[in-house]
Write an enzyme that holds these catalytic residues in place. Structure first.
Site, PDB file in Angstrom:
ATOM      1  N   MET A  30       0.826  -1.211   0.032  1.00 52.48           N
ATOM      2  CA  MET A  30      -0.008  -0.017   0.019  1.00 52.48           C
ATOM      3  C   MET A  30       0.811   1.364  -0.179  1.00 52.48           C
ATOM      4  O   MET A  30       0.393   2.223   0.468  1.00 52.48           O
ATOM      5  CB  MET A  30      -0.865  -0.099   1.216  1.00 52.48           C
ATOM      6  CG  MET A  30      -1.910  -1.217   1.233  1.00 52.48           C
ATOM      7  SD  MET A  30      -3.313  -0.911   2.044  1.00 52.48           S
ATOM      8  CE  MET A  30      -2.803  -0.720   3.660  1.00 52.48           C
ATOM      9  N   HIS A  37       9.352  -3.621   3.065  1.00 50.61           N
ATOM     10  CA  HIS A  37       9.104  -3.859   1.681  1.00 50.61           C
ATOM     11  C   HIS A  37      10.208  -4.122   0.846  1.00 50.61           C
ATOM     12  O   HIS A  37      10.085  -5.046   0.203  1.00 50.61           O
ATOM     13  CB  HIS A  37       8.307  -2.465   1.072  1.00 50.61           C
ATOM     14  CG  HIS A  37       7.066  -2.027   1.720  1.00 50.61           C
ATOM     15  ND1 HIS A  37       6.870  -0.975   2.572  1.00 50.61           N
ATOM     16  CD2 HIS A  37       5.869  -2.929   1.905  1.00 50.61           C
ATOM     17  CE1 HIS A  37       5.891  -0.648   3.211  1.00 50.61           C
ATOM     18  NE2 HIS A  37       5.012  -2.004   2.687  1.00 50.61           N
ATOM     19  N   GLN A  61     -10.249  -2.846   2.292  1.00 50.07           N
ATOM     20  CA  GLN A  61      -9.715  -3.311   3.698  1.00 50.07           C
ATOM     21  C   GLN A  61      -9.747  -2.524   4.988  1.00 50.07           C
ATOM     22  O   GLN A  61      -9.411  -2.817   6.084  1.00 50.07           O
ATOM     23  CB  GLN A  61      -8.410  -3.885   3.373  1.00 50.07           C
ATOM     24  CG  GLN A  61      -7.339  -3.127   3.283  1.00 50.07           C
ATOM     25  CD  GLN A  61      -6.208  -3.703   2.784  1.00 50.07           C
ATOM     26  OE1 GLN A  61      -5.904  -4.082   1.734  1.00 50.07           O
ATOM     27  NE2 GLN A  61      -5.022  -3.659   3.803  1.00 50.07           N
ATOM     28  N   SER A 186       6.603  -0.359  10.017  1.00 51.01           N
ATOM     29  CA  SER A 186       5.514  -0.300   9.428  1.00 51.01           C
ATOM     30  C   SER A 186       5.236   1.162   9.000  1.00 51.01           C
ATOM     31  O   SER A 186       5.607   2.074   9.541  1.00 51.01           O
ATOM     32  CB  SER A 186       4.237  -0.675  10.669  1.00 51.01           C
ATOM     33  OG  SER A 186       3.115  -0.168  10.523  1.00 51.01           O
ATOM     34  N   SER A 187       4.192   1.285   8.072  1.00 55.48           N
ATOM     35  CA  SER A 187       3.788   2.605   7.444  1.00 55.48           C
ATOM     36  C   SER A 187       3.191   3.340   8.767  1.00 55.48           C
ATOM     37  O   SER A 187       3.419   4.541   8.480  1.00 55.48           O
ATOM     38  CB  SER A 187       3.047   2.437   6.119  1.00 55.48           C
ATOM     39  OG  SER A 187       3.664   1.787   5.485  1.00 55.48           O
TER      40      SER A 187
HETATM   41  O1  PAF Z   1       0.057  -5.616   3.462  1.00 52.41           O
HETATM   42  C1  PAF Z   1      -0.357  -5.103   2.713  1.00 52.41           C
HETATM   43  O2  PAF Z   1       0.281  -3.903   2.734  1.00 52.41           O
HETATM   44  C2  PAF Z   1      -2.030  -4.944   2.147  1.00 52.41           C
HETATM   45  O3  PAF Z   1      -2.897  -5.581   3.033  1.00 52.41           O
HETATM   46  C3  PAF Z   1      -1.885  -5.489   0.917  1.00 52.41           C
HETATM   47  C4  PAF Z   1      -1.360  -7.007   0.789  1.00 52.41           C
HETATM   48  C5  PAF Z   1      -0.907  -4.986  -0.047  1.00 52.41           C
HETATM   49  C6  PAF Z   1      -3.221  -5.695   0.166  1.00 52.41           C
HETATM   50  O4  PAF Z   1      -3.804  -4.376  -0.002  1.00 52.41           O
END
Ligand code: PAF
Length: 284
Positions: A30, A37, A61, A186-187
């Site tokens: 995201m 990442h 989500q 974490s972001s």
């Molecule tokens: O983990 C995340 O950043 C999100 O839940 C994902 C897997 C990109 C789905 O939007």
């Protein structure tokens, strides 16, 4: 690096890559990228010919009242980071591109997996995750897809989805990446004030303490639970969302620590929700 926002354009790229027998590694994100990442990107680059990173803040989500609007977004910065990491493709679709009409079809997750841990207080969260990840699998046709262990429940659910729905991608779950002080990257860490960040460290401290207990032979879940709680409540700005001691596949609670037991914790530090976990082996 190629930059696509349209599904049709990345579709042409993917088709070409497949025609040239290239394997594709997908890192769904995201955005607001950090070392966590990048560890997924490196794993993808090691194992696949082509690395695609998707950046899409998936509204489906987030529950009402969550941080969708304020979720950190900086596509320019993300693009630079991914260029420097030699990523082949950045796919950053708009909301309208991913969800042109209101969806009639979702990927529904069994309540046993979806309504516990994070799902207990985030109704519909995992349905939103599986739906967007299924769409990304179909769009990017990956041979391998990479997720972080920090979102342990998400990793379990996505592995299960890939298996249940016969997606042809392999799923790789990579270890949690931590800052020097131990805080899981974490972001959402960017929301923390200096003082909150210090208090947040008790999450890592609690997990280290119980990991050590298990290594020293403790197998009683309720004693592990009490130890975590005792450490967390010593910080005044921490509110415990959940402490879960569960089987690492079924996500069902275990009374005795077994071979692969997931100890997962979610807390609020001020208004910021943080999660972290450790997988322990009570049988070694
Ligand atoms: O983990 C995340 O950043 C999100 O839940 C994902 C897997 C990109 C789905 O939007």
């Amino acid at each position: 690096m190629e930059f696509f926002t349209a599904i049709q354009d990345i579709g042409v790229y993917v088709k070409n890559a497949k025609r040239n027998c290239k394997t594709i590694g997908l890192v769904p994100t995201m955005g607001s990228l950090h070392e966590g990442h990048l560890s997924l990107v490196r794993a993808a680059a090691d194992e696949c010919d082509v690395v695609i990173v998707s950046v899409f803040v998936n509204k489906k989500q987030f529950s009402a009242g969550e941080d969708f609007d304020k979720y950190p977004r900086d596509i320019k910065r993300d693009r630079e980071i991914l260029e420097s990491a030699n990523v082949d493709v950045l796919f950053a679709p708009t909301n309208a591109e991913m969800y042109p009409d209101s969806l009639a079809t979702y990927v529904e997750v069994d309540a046993k997996l979806a309504n516990c841990l994070c799902g207990a207080t985030r109704p519909g969260h995992f349905r939103g995750v599986t739906t967007v990840v299924a769409k990304l699998f179909n769009i990017c046709q990956p041979d391998m897809s990479y997720f972080g262990q920090k979102d342990a429940q998400q990793a379990v659910i996505i592995k299960r989805m890939a298996c249940d729905l016969n997606f042809s991608t392999g799923i790789s779950v990579m270890p949690i990446i931590r800052d020097n002080d131990g805080l899981a990257m974490s972001s959402r860490n960017s929301y923390l004030s200096e003082n909150e960040r210090i208090q947040a460290l008790s999450l890592y401290k609690a997990l280290c303490a119980v990991k050590k207990m298990v290594e020293q032979g403790e197998v009683c879940s309720s004693r592990i639970f009490r130890k975590i709680k005792q450490i967390l409540i010593s910080e005044k700005d921490i509110k415990i969302d959940y402490i879960a001691i569960v089987d690492n596949e079924s996500l069902q609670p275990v009374e005795t620590i077994k071979e692969k037991t997931l100890i997962a914790v979610a807390i609020f530090v001020g208004n910021t929700r943080l999660i972290d976990n450790v997988v322990v082996d009570g049988e070694s």
